[in-house]
Design a protein around this motif. Structure first.
Motif, PDB file in Angstrom:
ATOM      1  N   LEU A  69       0.818  -1.213   0.000  1.00 17.19           N
ATOM      2  CA  LEU A  69       0.000   0.000   0.000  1.00 17.19           C
ATOM      3  C   LEU A  69       0.850   1.261   0.000  1.00 17.19           C
ATOM      4  CD1 LEU A  69      -2.811  -0.960   2.557  1.00 17.19           C
ATOM      5  CD2 LEU A  69      -2.921  -1.010   0.057  1.00 17.19           C
ATOM      6  N   LEU A  70       1.998   1.220   0.675  1.00 12.84           N
ATOM      7  CA  LEU A  70       2.795   2.435   0.844  1.00 12.84           C
ATOM      8  C   LEU A  70       3.847   2.611  -0.236  1.00 12.84           C
ATOM      9  CD1 LEU A  70       3.244   2.435   4.731  1.00 12.84           C
ATOM     10  CD2 LEU A  70       1.430   3.436   3.339  1.00 12.84           C
ATOM     11  N   GLY A  71       3.892   1.704  -1.206  1.00  7.19           N
ATOM     12  CA  GLY A  71       4.748   1.945  -2.366  1.00  7.19           C
ATOM     13  C   GLY A  71       6.036   1.164  -2.407  1.00  7.19           C
ATOM     14  N   GLY A  72       6.286   0.257  -1.466  1.00  9.19           N
ATOM     15  CA  GLY A  72       7.482  -0.563  -1.525  1.00  9.19           C
ATOM     16  C   GLY A  72       7.370  -1.613  -2.611  1.00  9.19           C
ATOM     17  N   ASP A  73       8.511  -2.066  -3.122  1.00  6.96           N
ATOM     18  CA  ASP A  73       8.460  -3.115  -4.135  1.00  6.96           C
ATOM     19  C   ASP A  73       9.471  -4.225  -3.880  1.00  6.96           C
ATOM     20  OD1 ASP A  73      10.814  -1.867  -4.722  1.00  6.96           O
ATOM     21  OD2 ASP A  73      10.381  -1.510  -6.840  1.00  6.96           O
ATOM     22  N   GLY A  74      10.033  -4.264  -2.673  1.00  2.26           N
ATOM     23  CA  GLY A  74      10.969  -5.315  -2.327  1.00  2.26           C
ATOM     24  C   GLY A  74      11.010  -5.518  -0.826  1.00  2.26           C
ATOM     25  N   VAL A  75      11.491  -6.686  -0.394  1.00  2.50           N
ATOM     26  CA  VAL A  75      11.544  -6.989   1.035  1.00  2.50           C
ATOM     27  C   VAL A  75      12.428  -5.991   1.773  1.00  2.50           C
ATOM     28  CG1 VAL A  75      12.268  -8.730   2.717  1.00  2.50           C
ATOM     29  CG2 VAL A  75      11.060  -9.433   0.655  1.00  2.50           C
ATOM     30  N   SER A  76      13.489  -5.523   1.130  1.00  2.00           N
ATOM     31  CA  SER A  76      14.398  -4.577   1.781  1.00  2.00           C
ATOM     32  C   SER A  76      13.721  -3.266   2.142  1.00  2.00           C
ATOM     33  CB  SER A  76      15.604  -4.303   0.886  1.00  2.00           C
ATOM     34  OG  SER A  76      15.187  -3.752  -0.356  1.00  2.00           O
ATOM     35  N   ASP A  77      12.592  -2.951   1.487  1.00  2.00           N
ATOM     36  CA  ASP A  77      11.878  -1.706   1.790  1.00  2.00           C
ATOM     37  C   ASP A  77      11.222  -1.735   3.162  1.00  2.00           C
ATOM     38  OD1 ASP A  77      12.551  -0.477  -0.600  1.00  2.00           O
ATOM     39  OD2 ASP A  77      10.861  -1.369  -1.662  1.00  2.00           O
ATOM     40  N   GLU A  79      12.832  -1.950   5.798  1.00  2.00           N
ATOM     41  CA  GLU A  79      13.706  -1.105   6.617  1.00  2.00           C
ATOM     42  C   GLU A  79      13.267   0.353   6.541  1.00  2.00           C
ATOM     43  OE1 GLU A  79      15.797  -2.481   8.623  1.00  2.00           O
ATOM     44  OE2 GLU A  79      15.354  -4.468   7.789  1.00  2.00           O
ATOM     45  N   THR A  80      12.824   0.789   5.381  1.00  2.00           N
ATOM     46  CA  THR A  80      12.326   2.160   5.244  1.00  2.00           C
ATOM     47  C   THR A  80      11.066   2.361   6.074  1.00  2.00           C
ATOM     48  OG1 THR A  80      13.228   2.293   2.997  1.00  2.00           O
ATOM     49  CG2 THR A  80      11.539   3.910   3.597  1.00  2.00           C
ATOM     50  N   LEU A  81      10.160   1.391   6.034  1.00  2.00           N
ATOM     51  CA  LEU A  81       8.944   1.497   6.838  1.00  2.00           C
ATOM     52  C   LEU A  81       9.273   1.503   8.324  1.00  2.00           C
ATOM     53  CD1 LEU A  81       6.402  -0.880   5.036  1.00  2.00           C
ATOM     54  CD2 LEU A  81       6.897   1.523   4.588  1.00  2.00           C
ATOM     55  N   SER A 121      12.413  -7.689  10.208  1.00  2.00           N
ATOM     56  CA  SER A 121      13.572  -7.359   9.373  1.00  2.00           C
ATOM     57  C   SER A 121      13.448  -8.060   8.028  1.00  2.00           C
ATOM     58  CB  SER A 121      14.860  -7.793  10.066  1.00  2.00           C
ATOM     59  OG  SER A 121      14.893  -9.206  10.187  1.00  2.00           O
ATOM     60  N   ALA A 122      14.259  -7.618   7.072  1.00  2.00           N
ATOM     61  CA  ALA A 122      14.237  -8.240   5.748  1.00  2.00           C
ATOM     62  C   ALA A 122      14.591  -9.723   5.833  1.00  2.00           C
ATOM     63  CB  ALA A 122      15.192  -7.510   4.815  1.00  2.00           C
TER      64      ALA A 122
END
Length: 511
Positions: A69-77, A79-81, A121-122
């Motif tokens: 929903l918030l615009g991530g496109d990979g598991v590593s994102d 960390e941004t959330l 975590s990722a």
């Protein structure tokens, strides 16, 4: 650091209050909590059942949905959330909603000491997705053949979470008819394990069943790229119908030529389904030599113009349609069997032949010559419905634009344009979580935001509603999310929260 091109300095914020860049995530979390997504995930998925430490199924599933929903496109994102402290506070609050005091204490004891993160975590997410993979099923593959691994219990449970959410939407906005658009889409992948598609690139080809009236994907099956779109469509349709919520009284099916299968058409027309009986359908048919022979017998004066009505004005499309006398032997097995209508649609080819080019060249679509020597592009459709031919054609074509738009949202607006793993089961779970996120976004737009928001793409929803800066303040045992009053989204956020509260009221009962 020194001053940049513009006269600003960059400093770290030391205030203890928490700031978020996605204040619009709050109504999303409230909607999921109200619909019971978290409890449903713990109930159905079961990968973390019986484990009294660490992340729960609900936390993993919620993280995947929010990532979409918030615009991530990979598991590593993730960390941004996790770096958004205000979002983390909202997530922690959603996790505790509806729990009793003892359940809250038990939940908090899952983490030794203070819990530093709001999201897994990722590496933890990769391990969780890997648990959906079944190596034993993979060992049954035969090279060069289409194969769909049997879904694991956890993957089936994830789709049950999606079915529970569809039931919630149906209770709040009942629809007696379910028009199901069954269509496959291609997802390119650079994974070495990805198999080649008919388009000439490696990837996967999931088959989706979309409920048009509710704008929900009721079921989806993740598949390898070499699995034909028409492979076992009847089984997938039956799985989708089994997940339709109470209150649906009638089912209609729309499909492209991948659905032109004797077994599927006869199942629908003969009323074999125990719950819904006869299923009305319109399916694109194969333009075979026998079909062309039947079309050639249609007189020129029997062709009718296919007219599109736009804003009350009729516009010529350059196409014509006619009902033809044609039923293949595979469908006409009984004298008193169901009636199948076949329609032909033709469009004259007006481009001139190029010098030196063979007139018998093959085009990427079926063609045939008319009685006057003109050359036509030719299409066909089969149905068991009694609508006038032109109405039926336009109704069937609604599937094309809408299902393609849904696929675009899945692959570009959400996180399934890039699959995370070489393991089939992990990618299948990633896809299933995206399907749930699509449905949450659809309910948010239609039931919470309403109006013009219902047809907006996720890019517009994020820009105008979700991506709003706010400060989260705790004072006098209350948590306050402070948004700039001059922000255009301030009023929208207030209205959205009121709409979610209205959804919390039990639906009216019939007297």
């Amino acid at each position: 650091m020194p001053q940049g091109v513009l006269p600003f300095q960059l400093e770290a914020e030391h205030d203890k209050t928490r700031i978020t860049a996605v204040a619009g995530a709050l109504p999303c979390l409230e909607l999921m909590a109200l619909a019971g997504v978290l409890r449903s995930a713990d109930l159905h998925v079961g990968l973390r059942a019986g484990v009294d430490q660490g992340w729960t199924d609900a936390q993993f599933v919620m993280a995947l949905v929010l990532l979409n929903l918030l615009g991530g496109d990979g598991v590593s994102d993730l960390e941004t959330l996790d770096g958004d402290e205000g979002l983390g506070a909202m997530v922690r609050s959603a996790e505790l909603r509806g729990l009793t005091g003892s359940e809250r204490r038990r939940f908090k004891r899952r983490f030794r000491g203070a819990r530093p993160r709001a999201f897994p975590s990722a590496s933890a997410m990769f391990r969780y997705l890997a648990a959906f993979h079944d190596e034993a099923a993979e060992a049954q593959r035969v090279e060069g053949t289409a194969f769909i691994p049997l879904a694991t219990d956890a993957l089936r449970g994830l789709y049950e979470v999606n079915a529970d959410f569809a039931r919630f939407v149906q209770r709040r906005a009942p629809q007696p008819v379910a028009t199901l658009d069954q269509d496959a889409t291609l997802v390119a992948s650079d994974k070495r394990e990805a198999l080649w598609t008919y388009k000439g690139f490696a990837g996967y080809q999931p088959l989706n069943v979309y409920w048009a009236e509710q704008d929900l994907v009721v079921h989806s099956e993740f598949r390898d790229g070499n699995v034909p779109a028409g492979f076992e469509q009847l089984r997938v349709l039956r799985d989708a119908m089994a997940r339709l919520p109470d209150g649906v009284e009638k089912v209609r099916l729309r499909s492209d030529s991948a659905g032109y299968q004797t077994e599927l058409l006869r199942y629908c027309a003969e009323g074999r389904d125990e719950r819904f009986g006869v299923i009305e359908f319109a399916v694109a048919c194969n333009v075979t030599p026998e079909f062309k022979t039947a079309v050639a017998e249609v007189a020129n004066d029997e062709w009718r113009p296919l007219v599109r009505t736009v804003n009350g004005e009729e516009r010529d499309t350059g196409q014509e349609w006619a009902e033809i006398c044609y039923v293949p032997n595979s469908l006409s097995t009984r004298k008193n069997g169901p009636t199948y209508r076949f329609l032909a649609i033709r469009e004259q080819l007006k481009q001139l032949d190029l010098p030196g080019v063979d007139e018998k060249r093959e085009l990427p679509f079926p063609t045939m010559e008319g009685r006057d020597g003109a050359r036509f592009k030719l299409f066909g459709a089969v149905t068991n419905m009694e609508l006038p031919g032109d109405e039926l054609i336009w109704w069937h074509r609604e599937r094309c634009g809408r299902s393609e738009a849904v696929h675009a949202v899945m692959k570009h607006d959400l996180a399934c344009g890039r699959l995370p793993s070489a393991k089939f089961g992990s990618n299948a779970a990633w896809w299933a979580a995206m399907v749930l996120a699509y449905n949450v976004a659809s309910a948010l737009k239609r039931l919470v935001l309403g109006g013009a928001w219902a047809k907006k793409r996720m890019k517009a929803v994020r820009f105008g509603f979700i991506n709003v800066a706010a400060r989260l303040v705790c004072h006098a045992r209350q948590t306050v999310l402070r948004v700039c009053r001059r922000s255009p989204a301030f009023r929208l956020l207030l209205d959205a929260r009121e709409a979610v509260l209205a959804l919390a009221q039990p639906p009216p009962t019939e007297t």
